[in-house]
Design a protein around this motif. Sequence first.
Motif, PDB file in Angstrom:
ATOM      1  N   LEU A  48      -6.094  -6.570   0.789  1.00 32.51           N
ATOM      2  CA  LEU A  48      -5.861  -5.976   1.846  1.00 32.51           C
ATOM      3  C   LEU A  48      -4.858  -5.419   1.648  1.00 32.51           C
ATOM      4  CD1 LEU A  48      -5.650  -3.466   5.305  1.00 32.51           C
ATOM      5  CD2 LEU A  48      -5.086  -5.187   6.078  1.00 32.51           C
ATOM      6  N   ILE A  49      -4.229  -5.998   1.163  1.00 32.32           N
ATOM      7  CA  ILE A  49      -2.572  -5.290   0.973  1.00 32.32           C
ATOM      8  C   ILE A  49      -3.017  -4.771  -0.555  1.00 32.32           C
ATOM      9  CG2 ILE A  49       0.340  -6.543   0.642  1.00 32.32           C
ATOM     10  CD1 ILE A  49      -0.765  -6.285   3.081  1.00 32.32           C
ATOM     11  N   VAL A  50      -3.119  -5.231  -1.834  1.00 28.95           N
ATOM     12  CA  VAL A  50      -3.827  -4.972  -2.892  1.00 28.95           C
ATOM     13  C   VAL A  50      -3.839  -3.029  -2.203  1.00 28.95           C
ATOM     14  CG1 VAL A  50      -4.902  -4.799  -5.204  1.00 28.95           C
ATOM     15  CG2 VAL A  50      -3.418  -7.011  -3.896  1.00 28.95           C
ATOM     16  N   ARG A  51      -5.173  -3.221  -1.922  1.00 29.18           N
ATOM     17  CA  ARG A  51      -5.586  -2.039  -1.569  1.00 29.18           C
ATOM     18  C   ARG A  51      -4.752  -0.860  -0.478  1.00 29.18           C
ATOM     19  NH1 ARG A  51      -9.797  -4.050   1.642  1.00 29.18           N
ATOM     20  NH2 ARG A  51      -9.086  -3.255   3.233  1.00 29.18           N
ATOM     21  N   THR A  52      -3.825  -1.323  -0.236  1.00 28.65           N
ATOM     22  CA  THR A  52      -2.581  -0.037   0.379  1.00 28.65           C
ATOM     23  C   THR A  52      -1.426   0.130  -0.331  1.00 28.65           C
ATOM     24  OG1 THR A  52      -2.290  -1.524   2.430  1.00 28.65           O
ATOM     25  CG2 THR A  52      -0.736  -0.277   2.053  1.00 28.65           C
ATOM     26  N   CYS A  53      -1.399  -1.083  -1.474  1.00 31.31           N
ATOM     27  CA  CYS A  53       0.090  -0.699  -2.812  1.00 31.31           C
ATOM     28  C   CYS A  53      -0.804   0.649  -3.141  1.00 31.31           C
ATOM     29  CB  CYS A  53       0.013  -2.170  -3.106  1.00 31.31           C
ATOM     30  SG  CYS A  53       1.024  -2.728  -2.163  1.00 31.31           S
ATOM     31  N   SER A  54      -2.347   0.138  -3.905  1.00 28.67           N
ATOM     32  CA  SER A  54      -3.137   0.829  -4.117  1.00 28.67           C
ATOM     33  C   SER A  54      -2.987   2.975  -3.964  1.00 28.67           C
ATOM     34  CB  SER A  54      -3.820   0.452  -4.985  1.00 28.67           C
ATOM     35  OG  SER A  54      -4.249  -0.375  -5.727  1.00 28.67           O
ATOM     36  N   HIS A  55      -3.273   2.610  -2.790  1.00 28.98           N
ATOM     37  CA  HIS A  55      -3.750   4.330  -2.445  1.00 28.98           C
ATOM     38  C   HIS A  55      -2.100   4.894  -1.961  1.00 28.98           C
ATOM     39  CE1 HIS A  55      -7.148   2.730  -1.737  1.00 28.98           C
ATOM     40  NE2 HIS A  55      -7.911   4.000  -1.519  1.00 28.98           N
ATOM     41  N   LEU A  56      -1.077   3.920  -1.478  1.00 24.81           N
ATOM     42  CA  LEU A  56       0.291   4.412  -1.432  1.00 24.81           C
ATOM     43  C   LEU A  56       1.053   5.019  -2.810  1.00 24.81           C
ATOM     44  CD1 LEU A  56       2.069   2.119   0.330  1.00 24.81           C
ATOM     45  CD2 LEU A  56       1.393   4.586   0.798  1.00 24.81           C
ATOM     46  N   LYS A  57       0.178   4.701  -3.920  1.00 24.16           N
ATOM     47  CA  LYS A  57       0.726   5.579  -5.801  1.00 24.16           C
ATOM     48  C   LYS A  57       1.675   4.717  -5.586  1.00 24.16           C
ATOM     49  CE  LYS A  57      -2.659   9.016  -5.460  1.00 24.16           C
ATOM     50  NZ  LYS A  57      -4.295   7.995  -5.552  1.00 24.16           N
ATOM     51  N   LEU A  58       2.195   3.205  -5.565  1.00 23.08           N
ATOM     52  CA  LEU A  58       4.041   3.033  -5.669  1.00 23.08           C
ATOM     53  C   LEU A  58       4.355   3.542  -6.589  1.00 23.08           C
ATOM     54  CD1 LEU A  58       3.360  -0.125  -4.615  1.00 23.08           C
ATOM     55  CD2 LEU A  58       3.911   1.425  -2.929  1.00 23.08           C
ATOM     56  N   GLN A  59       5.183   4.281  -7.237  1.00 25.50           N
ATOM     57  CA  GLN A  59       6.744   3.976  -8.301  1.00 25.50           C
ATOM     58  C   GLN A  59       6.506   3.409  -9.423  1.00 25.50           C
ATOM     59  OE1 GLN A  59      10.196   5.779  -6.323  1.00 25.50           O
ATOM     60  NE2 GLN A  59       8.582   7.538  -5.762  1.00 25.50           N
ATOM     61  N   GLY A  60       6.778   2.027  -8.723  1.00 26.49           N
ATOM     62  CA  GLY A  60       7.103   1.015  -9.426  1.00 26.49           C
ATOM     63  C   GLY A  60       5.446  -0.352  -9.687  1.00 26.49           C
ATOM     64  N   PRO A  61       6.166  -1.244  -9.861  1.00 27.62           N
ATOM     65  CA  PRO A  61       4.703  -2.409  -9.936  1.00 27.62           C
ATOM     66  C   PRO A  61       4.625  -3.555  -8.954  1.00 27.62           C
ATOM     67  CG  PRO A  61       6.304  -2.911 -11.731  1.00 27.62           C
ATOM     68  CD  PRO A  61       7.078  -2.136 -11.486  1.00 27.62           C
ATOM     69  N   PHE A  62       3.772  -4.103  -9.002  1.00 29.28           N
ATOM     70  CA  PHE A  62       3.786  -4.935  -7.488  1.00 29.28           C
ATOM     71  C   PHE A  62       2.694  -5.854  -7.636  1.00 29.28           C
ATOM     72  CE2 PHE A  62       0.208  -2.369  -7.079  1.00 29.28           C
ATOM     73  CZ  PHE A  62      -1.038  -3.472  -6.160  1.00 29.28           C
TER      74      PHE A  62
END
Length: 151
Positions: A48-62
């Motif tokens: 869930l957290i990985v999908r959230t980070c992916s869909h937020l299109k983060l500027q940096g790596p996570f």
Amino acid sequence: MPRLAWTDLANSPGNAFLIVGELAPCFAGGRRDDDPFDSARLRFAANLIVRTCSHLKLQGPFAVQPSREGNSLIIQCVVTEHEDFARLGEVAGGYEIEASLWCGHRHFLLDNATHEALLAVAGQPDGRGAGRRARAASREAEEQRHRWGHD
């Protein structure tokens, strides 16, 4: 930005922000007798957290890491950009705590309300192949039963 291995980001806390989600006892239906270590709930929360980070299109790596601390189940997420830290904080809620070695540190409770907020960004999990995996597991169990002479 890309998802990296946990060790790639967590080993440099002075250059990253830490977000920690503690799983509430009721999250994802609560504990199950057939999963005494809560592995399924931890995997579900990490995805869930990985999908959230992916869909937020983060500027940096996570990076995301499920973990157990004492009796608590937690999901840790490390990001490198302050804007990403702020955006994840808006979605997950919670509160900032003493950062210590990190550039910033946020803690939130992953309960049903937070799950819904994250799900609104992340979308439903990709279930393709779930039926095939279940049939394969059932077939394997049936073969094992016949191999050992059990009926």
